[in-house]
Design a protein around this motif. Structure first.
Motif, PDB file in Angstrom:
ATOM      1  N   ALA A   1       0.801  -1.217   0.000  1.00  0.00           N
ATOM      2  CA  ALA A   1       0.000   0.000   0.000  1.00  0.00           C
ATOM      3  C   ALA A   1       0.837   1.271   0.000  1.00  0.00           C
ATOM      4  O   ALA A   1       0.390   2.311  -0.493  1.00  0.00           O
ATOM      5  CB  ALA A   1      -0.922   0.008   1.222  1.00  0.00           C
ATOM      6  N   MET A   2       2.067   1.215   0.539  1.00  0.00           N
ATOM      7  CA  MET A   2       2.790   2.461   0.807  1.00  0.00           C
ATOM      8  C   MET A   2       4.127   2.625   0.104  1.00  0.00           C
ATOM      9  O   MET A   2       4.729   3.699   0.164  1.00  0.00           O
ATOM     10  CB  MET A   2       3.013   2.591   2.321  1.00  0.00           C
ATOM     11  CG  MET A   2       1.728   2.719   3.112  1.00  0.00           C
ATOM     12  SD  MET A   2       2.002   3.152   4.844  1.00  0.00           S
ATOM     13  CE  MET A   2       2.652   4.827   4.686  1.00  0.00           C
ATOM     14  N   VAL A   3       4.614   1.587  -0.576  1.00  0.00           N
ATOM     15  CA  VAL A   3       5.948   1.645  -1.166  1.00  0.00           C
ATOM     16  C   VAL A   3       5.880   1.392  -2.666  1.00  0.00           C
ATOM     17  O   VAL A   3       5.134   0.521  -3.126  1.00  0.00           O
ATOM     18  CB  VAL A   3       6.879   0.599  -0.511  1.00  0.00           C
ATOM     19  CG1 VAL A   3       8.205   0.513  -1.240  1.00  0.00           C
ATOM     20  CG2 VAL A   3       7.096   0.942   0.959  1.00  0.00           C
ATOM     21  N   GLY A   4       6.665   2.152  -3.421  1.00  0.00           N
ATOM     22  CA  GLY A   4       6.761   1.915  -4.863  1.00  0.00           C
ATOM     23  C   GLY A   4       6.014   2.944  -5.692  1.00  0.00           C
ATOM     24  O   GLY A   4       5.498   3.943  -5.185  1.00  0.00           O
ATOM     25  N   GLU A   5       5.978   2.709  -6.968  1.00  0.00           N
ATOM     26  CA  GLU A   5       5.374   3.637  -7.919  1.00  0.00           C
ATOM     27  C   GLU A   5       3.932   3.982  -7.537  1.00  0.00           C
ATOM     28  O   GLU A   5       3.130   3.108  -7.216  1.00  0.00           O
ATOM     29  CB  GLU A   5       5.400   3.014  -9.322  1.00  0.00           C
ATOM     30  CG  GLU A   5       4.898   3.933 -10.409  1.00  0.00           C
ATOM     31  CD  GLU A   5       4.956   3.291 -11.787  1.00  0.00           C
ATOM     32  OE1 GLU A   5       4.431   3.882 -12.733  1.00  0.00           O
ATOM     33  OE2 GLU A   5       5.524   2.178 -11.884  1.00  0.00           O
ATOM     34  N   GLY A   6       3.635   5.281  -7.578  1.00  0.00           N
ATOM     35  CA  GLY A   6       2.287   5.729  -7.279  1.00  0.00           C
ATOM     36  C   GLY A   6       1.982   5.900  -5.807  1.00  0.00           C
ATOM     37  O   GLY A   6       0.843   6.176  -5.435  1.00  0.00           O
ATOM     38  N   THR A   7       2.983   5.746  -4.929  1.00  0.00           N
ATOM     39  CA  THR A   7       2.792   5.899  -3.490  1.00  0.00           C
ATOM     40  C   THR A   7       3.599   7.085  -2.974  1.00  0.00           C
ATOM     41  O   THR A   7       4.342   7.734  -3.723  1.00  0.00           O
ATOM     42  CB  THR A   7       3.246   4.636  -2.727  1.00  0.00           C
ATOM     43  OG1 THR A   7       4.689   4.558  -2.754  1.00  0.00           O
ATOM     44  CG2 THR A   7       2.652   3.386  -3.352  1.00  0.00           C
ATOM     45  N   SER A   8       3.479   7.340  -1.683  1.00  0.00           N
ATOM     46  CA  SER A   8       4.245   8.427  -1.065  1.00  0.00           C
ATOM     47  C   SER A   8       5.733   8.095  -0.971  1.00  0.00           C
ATOM     48  O   SER A   8       6.562   8.985  -0.770  1.00  0.00           O
ATOM     49  CB  SER A   8       3.700   8.712   0.339  1.00  0.00           C
ATOM     50  OG  SER A   8       2.351   9.100   0.286  1.00  0.00           O
ATOM     51  N   TYR A   9       6.052   6.812  -1.098  1.00  0.00           N
ATOM     52  CA  TYR A   9       7.449   6.368  -1.022  1.00  0.00           C
ATOM     53  C   TYR A   9       7.850   5.709  -2.337  1.00  0.00           C
ATOM     54  O   TYR A   9       8.233   4.542  -2.392  1.00  0.00           O
ATOM     55  CB  TYR A   9       7.628   5.404   0.163  1.00  0.00           C
ATOM     56  CG  TYR A   9       7.374   6.053   1.504  1.00  0.00           C
ATOM     57  CD1 TYR A   9       8.347   6.853   2.097  1.00  0.00           C
ATOM     58  CD2 TYR A   9       6.167   5.882   2.165  1.00  0.00           C
ATOM     59  CE1 TYR A   9       8.113   7.467   3.327  1.00  0.00           C
ATOM     60  CE2 TYR A   9       5.930   6.490   3.395  1.00  0.00           C
ATOM     61  CZ  TYR A   9       6.908   7.283   3.968  1.00  0.00           C
ATOM     62  OH  TYR A   9       6.678   7.888   5.177  1.00  0.00           O
ATOM     63  N   ASP A  10       7.770   6.484  -3.404  1.00  0.00           N
ATOM     64  CA  ASP A  10       8.031   5.928  -4.739  1.00  0.00           C
ATOM     65  C   ASP A  10       9.509   5.672  -5.009  1.00  0.00           C
ATOM     66  O   ASP A  10       9.856   5.039  -6.008  1.00  0.00           O
ATOM     67  CB  ASP A  10       7.445   6.829  -5.822  1.00  0.00           C
ATOM     68  CG  ASP A  10       7.981   8.253  -5.777  1.00  0.00           C
ATOM     69  OD1 ASP A  10       8.741   8.583  -4.844  1.00  0.00           O
ATOM     70  OD2 ASP A  10       7.637   9.032  -6.679  1.00  0.00           O
ATOM     71  N   LYS A  11      10.383   6.149  -4.108  1.00  0.00           N
ATOM     72  CA  LYS A  11      11.814   5.901  -4.283  1.00  0.00           C
ATOM     73  C   LYS A  11      12.310   4.754  -3.404  1.00  0.00           C
ATOM     74  O   LYS A  11      13.514   4.494  -3.328  1.00  0.00           O
ATOM     75  CB  LYS A  11      12.606   7.178  -3.988  1.00  0.00           C
ATOM     76  CG  LYS A  11      12.333   8.295  -4.997  1.00  0.00           C
ATOM     77  CD  LYS A  11      13.179   9.523  -4.731  1.00  0.00           C
ATOM     78  CE  LYS A  11      12.890  10.607  -5.772  1.00  0.00           C
ATOM     79  NZ  LYS A  11      13.700  11.824  -5.528  1.00  0.00           N
ATOM     80  N   LEU A  12      11.361   4.079  -2.753  1.00  0.00           N
ATOM     81  CA  LEU A  12      11.704   2.897  -1.961  1.00  0.00           C
ATOM     82  C   LEU A  12      11.123   1.661  -2.623  1.00  0.00           C
ATOM     83  O   LEU A  12      10.158   1.729  -3.374  1.00  0.00           O
ATOM     84  CB  LEU A  12      11.145   3.017  -0.536  1.00  0.00           C
ATOM     85  CG  LEU A  12      11.576   4.218   0.298  1.00  0.00           C
ATOM     86  CD1 LEU A  12      10.956   4.142   1.691  1.00  0.00           C
ATOM     87  CD2 LEU A  12      13.087   4.318   0.393  1.00  0.00           C
TER      88      LEU A  12
END
Length: 276
Positions: free
Chosen positions: A211-222
């Protein structure tokens, strides 16, 4: 996002999973708890009906329990908890707790249950009555995307400084693999540590990562690299609580009528559901 969820759930489901029910009957009499010992029934159902609410211990853990823009608790667990409360004729009240003190909060009567993507560890099952498992999960390693290719095995993690939620399954995995780590308040804080560069990596739940990591999320650089274990989620009540059997009945009915699956789809966790 759908691709990330599919990859994570495939990784989780590749493990051999064993159901860890609590062995309750429906009578509310003396039952065998998750640790295999006899527990005297506790009439929590009457208590919550008298006060008109069930108090649920949670932390900020998207997609299971988190606050929407209006400050209301939402998520797969929160929505299911609201429906369970409704089935009992009461309302659900959500209280944010220190995850490391969840068993103490429960035994002290400050909350009536712990419903927050809780891993059914031996420690949890010895401290609480636990529901039947309802979701598969795994603890996974989170690192900056541009460094992911360097950390594809447990042996490669030795030089990293991790952030993990204190008292969590992630902390257990850090200890089990002799990793260097600091404890933080919750899994969201662990992600913030990595994003800010104050920690090299984090260990969090695969469902949260989806839900929170990867493309399209708030943490897209993780991104995530490897899974460290397999596990299952359950809900915790006081030892001997008659609410445990009630929740197992509710899970069974909700799965049979499709409402559990519908709620899971709303939050993207349908691939992790365990048949009830």
């Amino acid at each position: 996002m759908k691709k990330i969820v599919a990859l994570l759930m495939t990784a989780v489901l590749c493990f051999s999973l064993v159901a860890c029910g609590s062995g309750k009957d429906d009578s509310g009499s003396s039952t065998e708890n998750a640790s295999g010992t006899e527990a005297t029934s506790v009439a929590d159902l009457d208590k919550i009906k008298e006060k008109g609410k069930i108090v649920i211990g949670v932390t900020d853990f998207e997609p299971m329990d988190y606050k929407d823009a209006d400050g209301n608790w939402v998520g797969f667990d929160a929505d299911m908890a609201n429906e369970f409360a409704k089935s009992l004729g009461v309302t659900a009240e959500f209280v944010e707790i220190d995850w490391d003190n969840k068993a103490l909060e429960l035994s002290a009567g400050n909350i009536d249950c712990v419903w927050n993507g809780m891993t059914l560890t031996d420690e949890v099952k010895s401290a609480m009555d636990c529901s039947n498992p309802y979701c598969n999960n795994a603890q996974i390693v989170i690192v900056p995307s541009d460094k992911a290719d360097q950390y594809q095995s447990v042996d490669s993690l030795g030089d990293l400084n991790f952030a993990v939620e204190t008292g969590s399954a992630g902390e257990e995995q850090a200890k089990a693999n002799s990793l260097k780590y600091i404890g933080v308040q919750n899994q969201a804080s662990a992600l913030m540590e990595v994003a800010a560069g104050t920690s090299d990596a984090a260990i969090i739940d695969s469902l949260m990562a989806a839900a929170m990591v990867g493309e399209g999320t708030s943490y897209d650089k993780l991104t995530y690299t490897i899974g460290l274990n397999n596990e299952e989620y359950g809900v915790g009540f006081r030892k001997g609580s008659d609410l445990t059997a009630k929740l197992n009945e509710f899970f069974k009915t909700s799965y049979a009528d499709g409402s559990m699956q519908k709620t899971a789809e709303k939050y993207g966790v349908q691939a992790a559901l365990i048949e009830q």
